[in-house]
Write a protein that holds these residues in place. Structure first.
Motif, PDB file in Angstrom:
ATOM      1  N   TYR A 199       0.961  -1.025   0.030  1.00  0.00           N
ATOM      2  CA  TYR A 199      -0.433  -0.222  -0.056  1.00  0.00           C
ATOM      3  C   TYR A 199       1.273   1.261  -0.239  1.00  0.00           C
ATOM      4  CZ  TYR A 199      -4.326  -3.420   0.950  1.00  0.00           C
ATOM      5  OH  TYR A 199      -4.734  -4.344   0.820  1.00  0.00           O
ATOM      6  N   GLU A 200       0.778   1.975  -0.670  1.00  0.00           N
ATOM      7  CA  GLU A 200       1.155   3.783  -0.596  1.00  0.00           C
ATOM      8  C   GLU A 200       0.936   4.235   0.571  1.00  0.00           C
ATOM      9  OE1 GLU A 200       0.647   5.210  -4.394  1.00  0.00           O
ATOM     10  OE2 GLU A 200       1.971   7.289  -3.796  1.00  0.00           O
ATOM     11  N   GLY A 201       1.485   4.913   1.049  1.00  0.00           N
ATOM     12  CA  GLY A 201       2.304   5.641   2.244  1.00  0.00           C
ATOM     13  C   GLY A 201       2.679   6.407   2.062  1.00  0.00           C
ATOM     14  N   PHE A 202       2.780   7.665   3.088  1.00  0.00           N
ATOM     15  CA  PHE A 202       3.344   9.516   3.411  1.00  0.00           C
ATOM     16  C   PHE A 202       4.198   9.390   1.769  1.00  0.00           C
ATOM     17  CE2 PHE A 202       6.599  12.302   4.046  1.00  0.00           C
ATOM     18  CZ  PHE A 202       6.159  13.563   3.861  1.00  0.00           C
ATOM     19  N   SER A 203       4.557  10.628   0.941  1.00  0.00           N
ATOM     20  CA  SER A 203       5.991  10.728  -0.285  1.00  0.00           C
ATOM     21  C   SER A 203       6.347   8.903  -1.181  1.00  0.00           C
ATOM     22  CB  SER A 203       6.767  11.123   0.740  1.00  0.00           C
ATOM     23  OG  SER A 203       7.763  11.611  -0.126  1.00  0.00           O
ATOM     24  N   GLY A 204       4.682   8.258  -1.589  1.00  0.00           N
ATOM     25  CA  GLY A 204       5.736   7.202  -2.135  1.00  0.00           C
ATOM     26  C   GLY A 204       6.231   5.577  -1.382  1.00  0.00           C
ATOM     27  N   ILE A 205       5.556   6.085  -0.063  1.00  0.00           N
ATOM     28  CA  ILE A 205       6.977   5.196   0.505  1.00  0.00           C
ATOM     29  C   ILE A 205       5.773   3.925   0.658  1.00  0.00           C
ATOM     30  CG2 ILE A 205       7.040   3.621   2.860  1.00  0.00           C
ATOM     31  CD1 ILE A 205       7.630   6.745   4.221  1.00  0.00           C
ATOM     32  N   TYR A 206       6.205   2.418   0.067  1.00  0.00           N
ATOM     33  CA  TYR A 206       5.241   1.380   0.199  1.00  0.00           C
ATOM     34  C   TYR A 206       5.587   0.499   1.102  1.00  0.00           C
ATOM     35  CZ  TYR A 206       6.903   1.921  -4.752  1.00  0.00           C
ATOM     36  OH  TYR A 206       7.215   2.212  -6.151  1.00  0.00           O
ATOM     37  N   CYS A 207       4.398   0.549   1.527  1.00  0.00           N
ATOM     38  CA  CYS A 207       4.040   0.013   3.301  1.00  0.00           C
ATOM     39  C   CYS A 207       3.465  -1.610   3.178  1.00  0.00           C
ATOM     40  CB  CYS A 207       2.584   0.702   3.909  1.00  0.00           C
ATOM     41  SG  CYS A 207       3.510   2.696   4.299  1.00  0.00           S
ATOM     42  N   VAL A 208       3.875  -2.022   4.312  1.00  0.00           N
ATOM     43  CA  VAL A 208       3.524  -3.861   4.331  1.00  0.00           C
ATOM     44  C   VAL A 208       3.830  -3.798   5.303  1.00  0.00           C
ATOM     45  CG1 VAL A 208       4.329  -6.092   3.442  1.00  0.00           C
ATOM     46  CG2 VAL A 208       5.053  -4.347   1.926  1.00  0.00           C
ATOM     47  N   GLU A 209       2.971  -4.719   5.885  1.00  0.00           N
ATOM     48  CA  GLU A 209       2.471  -5.300   6.821  1.00  0.00           C
ATOM     49  C   GLU A 209       2.361  -6.836   6.628  1.00  0.00           C
ATOM     50  OE1 GLU A 209       2.461  -4.361  10.219  1.00  0.00           O
ATOM     51  OE2 GLU A 209       2.191  -1.490   9.710  1.00  0.00           O
ATOM     52  N   ALA A 210       3.088  -7.900   7.826  1.00  0.00           N
ATOM     53  CA  ALA A 210       3.632  -9.452   7.401  1.00  0.00           C
ATOM     54  C   ALA A 210       1.982  -9.794   8.296  1.00  0.00           C
ATOM     55  CB  ALA A 210       4.632  -9.503   8.241  1.00  0.00           C
ATOM     56  N   GLY A 211       1.548  -9.340   9.172  1.00  0.00           N
ATOM     57  CA  GLY A 211       0.862  -9.956   9.777  1.00  0.00           C
ATOM     58  C   GLY A 211       0.963 -10.682  11.048  1.00  0.00           C
ATOM     59  N   GLY A 212       0.024 -11.252  11.615  1.00  0.00           N
ATOM     60  CA  GLY A 212       0.365 -12.834  12.555  1.00  0.00           C
ATOM     61  C   GLY A 212      -1.097 -13.262  12.425  1.00  0.00           C
ATOM     62  N   PRO A 213      -0.775 -14.728  13.716  1.00  0.00           N
ATOM     63  CA  PRO A 213      -2.226 -15.413  13.723  1.00  0.00           C
ATOM     64  C   PRO A 213      -2.939 -14.799  15.029  1.00  0.00           C
ATOM     65  CG  PRO A 213      -0.178 -16.313  14.606  1.00  0.00           C
ATOM     66  CD  PRO A 213       0.572 -15.187  14.273  1.00  0.00           C
ATOM     67  N   ALA A 214      -3.968 -15.455  14.916  1.00  0.00           N
ATOM     68  CA  ALA A 214      -5.410 -14.902  16.256  1.00  0.00           C
ATOM     69  C   ALA A 214      -4.012 -15.203  17.305  1.00  0.00           C
ATOM     70  CB  ALA A 214      -6.109 -15.451  16.323  1.00  0.00           C
ATOM     71  N   PRO A 215      -4.073 -14.127  18.180  1.00  0.00           N
ATOM     72  CA  PRO A 215      -3.191 -14.054  20.221  1.00  0.00           C
ATOM     73  C   PRO A 215      -3.281 -15.916  20.609  1.00  0.00           C
ATOM     74  CG  PRO A 215      -4.672 -12.022  19.417  1.00  0.00           C
ATOM     75  CD  PRO A 215      -5.076 -12.610  18.325  1.00  0.00           C
ATOM     76  N   GLY A 216      -2.513 -16.146  21.203  1.00  0.00           N
ATOM     77  CA  GLY A 216      -3.077 -17.553  21.636  1.00  0.00           C
ATOM     78  C   GLY A 216      -2.072 -18.942  20.305  1.00  0.00           C
ATOM     79  N   VAL A 217      -2.224 -18.797  18.957  1.00  0.00           N
ATOM     80  CA  VAL A 217      -3.113 -19.613  17.806  1.00  0.00           C
ATOM     81  C   VAL A 217      -1.859 -19.000  17.715  1.00  0.00           C
ATOM     82  CG1 VAL A 217      -3.932 -20.605  16.104  1.00  0.00           C
ATOM     83  CG2 VAL A 217      -5.242 -18.924  18.392  1.00  0.00           C
ATOM     84  N   GLY A 218      -0.599 -20.641  17.138  1.00  0.00           N
ATOM     85  CA  GLY A 218       0.623 -20.743  16.307  1.00  0.00           C
ATOM     86  C   GLY A 218       1.718 -19.564  17.342  1.00  0.00           C
ATOM     87  N   CYS A 219       2.587 -19.507  15.566  1.00  0.00           N
ATOM     88  CA  CYS A 219       4.197 -19.174  15.883  1.00  0.00           C
ATOM     89  C   CYS A 219       3.615 -17.832  15.606  1.00  0.00           C
ATOM     90  CB  CYS A 219       4.993 -19.639  15.051  1.00  0.00           C
ATOM     91  SG  CYS A 219       6.360 -18.704  14.897  1.00  0.00           S
ATOM     92  N   ALA A 220       3.734 -16.473  16.300  1.00  0.00           N
ATOM     93  CA  ALA A 220       3.492 -15.367  15.910  1.00  0.00           C
ATOM     94  C   ALA A 220       5.089 -15.233  14.589  1.00  0.00           C
ATOM     95  CB  ALA A 220       4.265 -14.383  17.601  1.00  0.00           C
ATOM     96  N   GLY A 221       6.368 -15.283  14.627  1.00  0.00           N
ATOM     97  CA  GLY A 221       6.803 -15.112  13.531  1.00  0.00           C
ATOM     98  C   GLY A 221       6.364 -15.572  12.332  1.00  0.00           C
ATOM     99  N   ARG A 222       4.961 -16.216  12.011  1.00  0.00           N
ATOM    100  CA  ARG A 222       4.488 -17.459  10.789  1.00  0.00           C
ATOM    101  C   ARG A 222       4.775 -16.154   9.375  1.00  0.00           C
ATOM    102  NH1 ARG A 222       5.954 -20.982   7.952  1.00  0.00           N
ATOM    103  NH2 ARG A 222       5.672 -21.960   9.706  1.00  0.00           N
ATOM    104  N   GLY A 223       3.782 -14.784  10.366  1.00  0.00           N
ATOM    105  CA  GLY A 223       4.105 -13.425   9.188  1.00  0.00           C
ATOM    106  C   GLY A 223       5.017 -13.135   8.311  1.00  0.00           C
ATOM    107  N   ILE A 224       6.053 -13.496   9.419  1.00  0.00           N
ATOM    108  CA  ILE A 224       7.684 -12.253   8.278  1.00  0.00           C
ATOM    109  C   ILE A 224       7.422 -14.216   7.284  1.00  0.00           C
ATOM    110  CG2 ILE A 224       9.983 -11.988   9.299  1.00  0.00           C
ATOM    111  CD1 ILE A 224       8.841 -11.653  11.964  1.00  0.00           C
ATOM    112  N   ILE A 225       8.131 -15.523   8.314  1.00  0.00           N
ATOM    113  CA  ILE A 225       8.663 -16.092   7.543  1.00  0.00           C
ATOM    114  C   ILE A 225       7.505 -16.255   5.637  1.00  0.00           C
ATOM    115  CG2 ILE A 225       8.607 -18.949   6.707  1.00  0.00           C
ATOM    116  CD1 ILE A 225       9.002 -18.637  10.266  1.00  0.00           C
ATOM    117  N   THR A 226       5.811 -16.103   6.756  1.00  0.00           N
ATOM    118  CA  THR A 226       5.186 -16.520   4.922  1.00  0.00           C
ATOM    119  C   THR A 226       5.269 -15.095   3.956  1.00  0.00           C
ATOM    120  OG1 THR A 226       3.909 -17.227   6.258  1.00  0.00           O
ATOM    121  CG2 THR A 226       2.613 -16.820   3.947  1.00  0.00           C
ATOM    122  N   ALA A 227       5.267 -13.893   3.813  1.00  0.00           N
ATOM    123  CA  ALA A 227       5.594 -12.466   3.984  1.00  0.00           C
ATOM    124  C   ALA A 227       6.977 -12.821   2.947  1.00  0.00           C
ATOM    125  CB  ALA A 227       5.173 -11.128   4.473  1.00  0.00           C
TER     126      ALA A 227
END
Ligand SMILES: Nc1ncnc2c1ncn2[C@@H]1O[C@H](COP(=O)(O)OP(=O)(O)OP(=O)(O)O)[C@@H](O)[C@H]1O
Ligand SMILES: [Mg+2]
Length: 290
Positions: free
Chosen positions: A77-105
């Motif tokens: 998604y485009e942000g201030f001054s054309g910066i490309y913004c990405v959020e890896a995200g994560g599982p619902a709290p308490g479910v699975g490894c919170a680092g999964r989002g980074i690995i996948t993204a």
């Protein structure tokens, strides 16, 4: 062929100012004319919202849950001054490894050669914590980021988290992982905060990249859903973020830090506690060498 993309990762204790500092850094680098991507690696997915007027963006993991084939462009998604913004995200709290989002993204972006296709100059990973589990180590482990910076105040827990990160860097550095660029000293202001950070970096063979004061201008900007660079471009605080950006843009060589053993770190903190107590009780006066 192609230019070298500068890939950096910002780590630090929870709530210490990683996302604030990273977003201002991205904004200042974009102002310099560089093509920047900010990659939020926190399951809270709140890294990039001050680049987007306070608005949150759908995460890579959320998008993958909704549609089986995801094009990387669908999650940028485009942000201030054309910066490309990405959020890896994560599982619902308490479910699975919170680092999964980074690995996948990261895997998705690698496969689709996104950084090269977008012709980026800088990619900044805003990472949670201090390499607590596999996923969060990805940016420094897999030869993705080359330079790591840690955000730290002079508080012991924040210094402790930075020291842990240094240990993580050492662990992966032999296998071609990232090295340390330096410490970004945030929320400077309390008496002796600068001396404490200076002493810590001297003891661990690193350096301070910039001293960022605690400033009400950061709060004011955040409440408007903006970085300080966008909301208060003429402020002294914005100038400090620009100074940090110039140093990081010019930064070439990172090195392996020399973390302290936990017992040595505690002893070091104890010495500082004694000094600060002596100061408070008037046994030494401000300005004396301590
Ligand atoms: N230099 C500063 N002056 C004043 N306030 C600051 C400064 N740096 C950060 N803050 C404030 O501290 C709070 C936490 O900052 P931020 O969200 O950037 O931390 P974080 O390390 O990304 O946290 P998390 O670990 O939850 O991701 C925010 O409200 C932010 O505005
Ligand atoms: Mg954050």
């Amino acid at each position: 062929m192609g230019k070298k993309i500068k890939q950096i990762a910002i780590y630090g204790k929870g709530g210490i100012g990683k996302s604030t500092t990273t977003s201002n850094l991205s904004a200042a680098l974009a102002e310099m004319g560089l093509k920047v991507m900010q990659f939020g690696c926190d399951p809270k997915s709140d890294s990039t919202n001050t680049l987007r007027k306070g608005k949150f963006i759908p995460t890579v993991l959320d998008t993958l849950r909704e549609q089986s084939a995801v094009k990387a462009r669908d999650v940028i998604y485009e942000g201030f001054s054309g910066i490309y913004c990405v959020e890896a995200g994560g599982p619902a709290p308490g479910v699975g490894c919170a680092g999964r989002g980074i690995i996948t993204a990261v895997e998705l972006f690698k496969q689709q050669r996104v950084f090269q296709e977008l012709d980026l100059d800088v990619v900044i990973f805003d990472v949670l914590g201090d390499v607590v589990c596999g996923g969060f180590a990805v940016p420094i482990r897999e030869g993705i980021a080359e330079h790591v910076f840690t955000v730290s105040s002079s508080d012991f827990m924040s210094i402790y988290a930075s020291n842990n990160l240094f240990k993580g860097i050492i662990k992966y550095s032999n296998a071609g992982g990232a090295l340390l660029g330096g410490v970004i000293a945030n929320s400077m202001g309390p008496p002796y905060s600068r001396e404490i950070i200076d002493d810590f970096v001297a003891k661990t063979g690193t350096a301070v990249m910039e001293y960022i004061p605690r400033s009400i201008s950061v709060t004011q900007s955040e409440l408007q859903g903006k970085t300080t660079i966008e909301a208060l471009p003429q402020s002294a605080q914005a100038e400090i973020y620009r100074s940090l950006a110039r140093k990081i843009a010019a930064h070439q060589t990172s090195k392996a830090p020399a973390p302290l053993e936990v017992s040595a770190l505690r002893e070091w903190a104890g010495l500082w506690a004694d000094r600060l107590l002596a100061l408070e009780q008037g046994k030494v006066s401000e300005g004396d060498a301590i």
